[in-house]
Design a protein around this motif. Structure first.
Motif, mmCIF file in Angstrom:
data_model
loop_
_atom_site.group_PDB
_atom_site.id
_atom_site.type_symbol
_atom_site.label_atom_id
_atom_site.label_comp_id
_atom_site.label_asym_id
_atom_site.label_seq_id
_atom_site.Cartn_x
_atom_site.Cartn_y
_atom_site.Cartn_z
ATOM 1 N N PRO A 235 95.764 1.573 88.817
ATOM 2 C CA PRO A 235 94.313 2.165 88.536
ATOM 3 C C PRO A 235 93.283 1.466 89.572
ATOM 4 O O PRO A 235 92.129 2.009 89.774
ATOM 5 N N TYR A 236 93.637 0.383 90.197
ATOM 6 C CA TYR A 236 92.768 -0.221 91.125
ATOM 7 C C TYR A 236 92.560 0.558 92.497
ATOM 8 O O TYR A 236 91.616 1.003 92.946
ATOM 9 N N ARG A 237 93.694 1.279 92.805
ATOM 10 C CA ARG A 237 93.580 2.218 93.916
ATOM 11 C C ARG A 237 92.866 3.575 93.338
ATOM 12 O O ARG A 237 92.124 4.061 94.291
ATOM 13 N N LEU A 238 93.059 3.907 92.217
ATOM 14 C CA LEU A 238 92.130 5.111 91.765
ATOM 15 C C LEU A 238 90.810 4.840 91.798
ATOM 16 O O LEU A 238 90.024 5.807 92.106
ATOM 17 N N ALA A 239 90.440 3.623 91.497
ATOM 18 C CA ALA A 239 89.146 3.684 91.389
ATOM 19 C C ALA A 239 88.482 3.521 92.752
ATOM 20 O O ALA A 239 87.361 3.843 92.511
ATOM 21 N N GLY A 240 89.231 3.027 93.734
ATOM 22 C CA GLY A 240 88.393 3.316 95.062
ATOM 23 C C GLY A 240 88.423 4.669 95.339
ATOM 24 O O GLY A 240 87.726 4.915 96.463
ATOM 25 N N SER A 241 88.945 5.617 94.988
ATOM 26 C CA SER A 241 88.985 7.061 95.275
ATOM 27 C C SER A 241 87.970 8.048 94.499
ATOM 28 O O SER A 241 88.138 9.056 94.805
ATOM 29 N N LEU A 242 87.441 7.403 93.196
ATOM 30 C CA LEU A 242 86.780 8.047 92.594
ATOM 31 C C LEU A 242 85.659 8.891 93.258
ATOM 32 O O LEU A 242 84.907 8.139 94.086
ATOM 33 N N THR A 280 77.792 11.759 80.930
ATOM 34 C CA THR A 280 78.431 10.955 80.307
ATOM 35 C C THR A 280 78.868 10.084 81.577
ATOM 36 O O THR A 280 79.070 10.586 82.774
ATOM 37 N N ILE A 281 79.180 8.719 81.493
ATOM 38 C CA ILE A 281 79.463 7.863 82.571
ATOM 39 C C ILE A 281 80.720 7.406 82.071
ATOM 40 O O ILE A 281 81.102 6.858 81.152
ATOM 41 N N ALA A 282 81.803 7.705 83.005
ATOM 42 C CA ALA A 282 83.347 7.384 82.860
ATOM 43 C C ALA A 282 83.423 6.184 83.788
ATOM 44 O O ALA A 282 83.201 6.085 84.870
ATOM 45 N N LEU A 283 84.050 5.021 83.043
ATOM 46 C CA LEU A 283 84.053 3.664 83.572
ATOM 47 C C LEU A 283 85.685 3.691 83.358
ATOM 48 O O LEU A 283 86.406 3.390 82.577
ATOM 49 N N LEU A 284 86.331 3.323 84.562
ATOM 50 C CA LEU A 284 87.878 3.129 84.763
ATOM 51 C C LEU A 284 88.215 1.682 84.490
ATOM 52 O O LEU A 284 87.576 0.657 85.229
ATOM 53 N N CYS A 285 89.070 1.308 83.736
ATOM 54 C CA CYS A 285 89.474 0.026 83.461
ATOM 55 C C CYS A 285 91.028 -0.281 83.904
ATOM 56 O O CYS A 285 91.730 0.670 84.060
ATOM 57 N N ALA A 286 91.765 -1.533 83.847
ATOM 58 C CA ALA A 286 92.636 -1.674 84.377
ATOM 59 C C ALA A 286 93.851 -1.281 83.570
ATOM 60 O O ALA A 286 94.880 -0.839 83.669
ATOM 61 N N ASP A 287 93.530 -1.578 82.189
ATOM 62 C CA ASP A 287 94.593 -1.413 81.195
ATOM 63 C C ASP A 287 93.696 -1.279 79.742
ATOM 64 O O ASP A 287 92.627 -1.431 79.825
ATOM 65 N N GLU A 288 94.502 -0.937 78.717
ATOM 66 C CA GLU A 288 93.887 -0.754 77.424
ATOM 67 C C GLU A 288 93.042 -2.135 76.763
ATOM 68 O O GLU A 288 91.879 -2.189 76.385
#
Length: 319
Positions: A235-242, A280-288
């Motif tokens: 998810p950290y890598r995905l966060a940098g690619s959004l 809507t704002i989508a906020l990516l998180c590390a886990d649940e």
């Protein structure tokens, strides 16, 4: 009377590259969709009345949220779910001349926000396509149209509808309706910050055209980075690619959304992005657990309701 149910899942655009406007008025898109677990419940109630006229196959259409009628969702033929049922009936009528079809009532229990950039209307239409196909095939005692034909009908209804049929993770090109499956490892947790006021998709695209005429805003049509991030399952890598080409336009029309993005970052989200055309704002998180923490930090933010969800999620689920 028989009753048929389906879950209609929402989506987030992990990457949304917007090219030039086409002759048909649409823009050329390169987008990466991922289905989310927030879903509407779509019900088709089949009456004991039969009609031969396609325009009469839907008797009523009603949308509710938490038991309250949603006045911002059309309850007539403007609703994509209504038109989806008609399109399936028309496809069967072409194959079975003179057939009569049972009349249906459509009910949508809405959890996906209307005009929120999460394709709630398209999701409902996809569910209506699948349910109507099963209902009319059973009534006529013939084979179902199947996913291939339903995907064709979906594209006629709207650019997002084909993906909402299939779900999971897919690349969308053309208007976003030409789909290719993408590999995605792991699951991704999101906090969706839902605005109490919608945002018109056509207005956002028009604003983007205006901004591009004045500024150097280039289309981002390369999905290499986001594809590799999804393969990694990180998810950290995905966060940098959004990325979302529509985000500057959405923020220009709704400056208050910047406040939500900043609040999400301060609450500890890995990254924030406008979902589709917004608001809507989508906020990516590390886990649940991290998503629950971020949600808690954002409770009470003015004009915003937050929900936690995850993906990838499937398309329409009947049951």
């Amino acid at each position: 009377m028989s009753i048929w149910h389906a879950a209609a899942h929402s989506k987030v655009n992990l990457h949304l590259g917007v090219g030039d406007a086409r002759e048909d008025g649409y823009h050329e898109l390169v987008t990466v969709f991922q289905g989310l677990n927030i879903a509407d419940d779509v019900t088709l109630r089949v009456q004991d009345t039969y009609v031969a006229e396609i325009a009469e196959v839907v008797h009523s259409c009603r949308a509710e949220a938490a038991g309250q009628r949603m006045l911002d969702v059309p309850e007539d033929r403007r609703n994509l779910a209504w038109r989806a049922v008609e399109s399936v009936a028309a496809a069967y009528a072409k194959k079975h001349a003179g057939a009569a079809f049972p009349v249906v009532d459509i009910h949508m229990n809405k959890r996906i926000p209307a005009a929120g950039g999460m394709a709630g209307g398209s999701a409902d239409a996809a569910a209506a396509l699948v349910l109507a196909d099963r209902i009319y095939a059973q009534h006529l005692q013939v084979a179902e149209l199947g996913m291939g034909k339903l995907t064709e009908l979906a594209a006629d209804l709207g650019a997002d509808v084909p993906f909402m049929l299939h779900g999971n993770t897919m690349l969308g090109t053309g208007r976003g309706d030409e789909l290719t499956s993408l590999m995605s490892r792991g699951s991704y947790h999101w906090v969706m910050a839902l605005s109490n006021k919608g945002l018109s998709t056509p207005e956002v695209f028009h604003k983007l055209d205006e901004l591009r005429a004045k500024e150097e805003l280039h289309a981002h049509l390369d999905i290499t980075e986001v594809s590799q991030a999804l393969l990694s399952g990180d998810p950290y890598r995905l966060a940098g690619s959004l990325h979302n080409d529509l985000q500057p336009a959405a923020l220009s029309l709704r400056p208050d959304l910047r406040t939500t993005l900043v609040a999400g970052e301060r609450a500890g989200a890995l990254a924030g992005i406008v979902s589709g055309s917004g608001p809507t704002i989508a906020l990516l998180c590390a886990d649940e657990e991290h998503a629950l923490e971020v949600s808690g930090e954002l409770v009470g933010l003015r004009g915003v309701r937050v929900v936690h969800t995850s993906g990838p999620a499937p398309g329409v689920e009947v049951g």
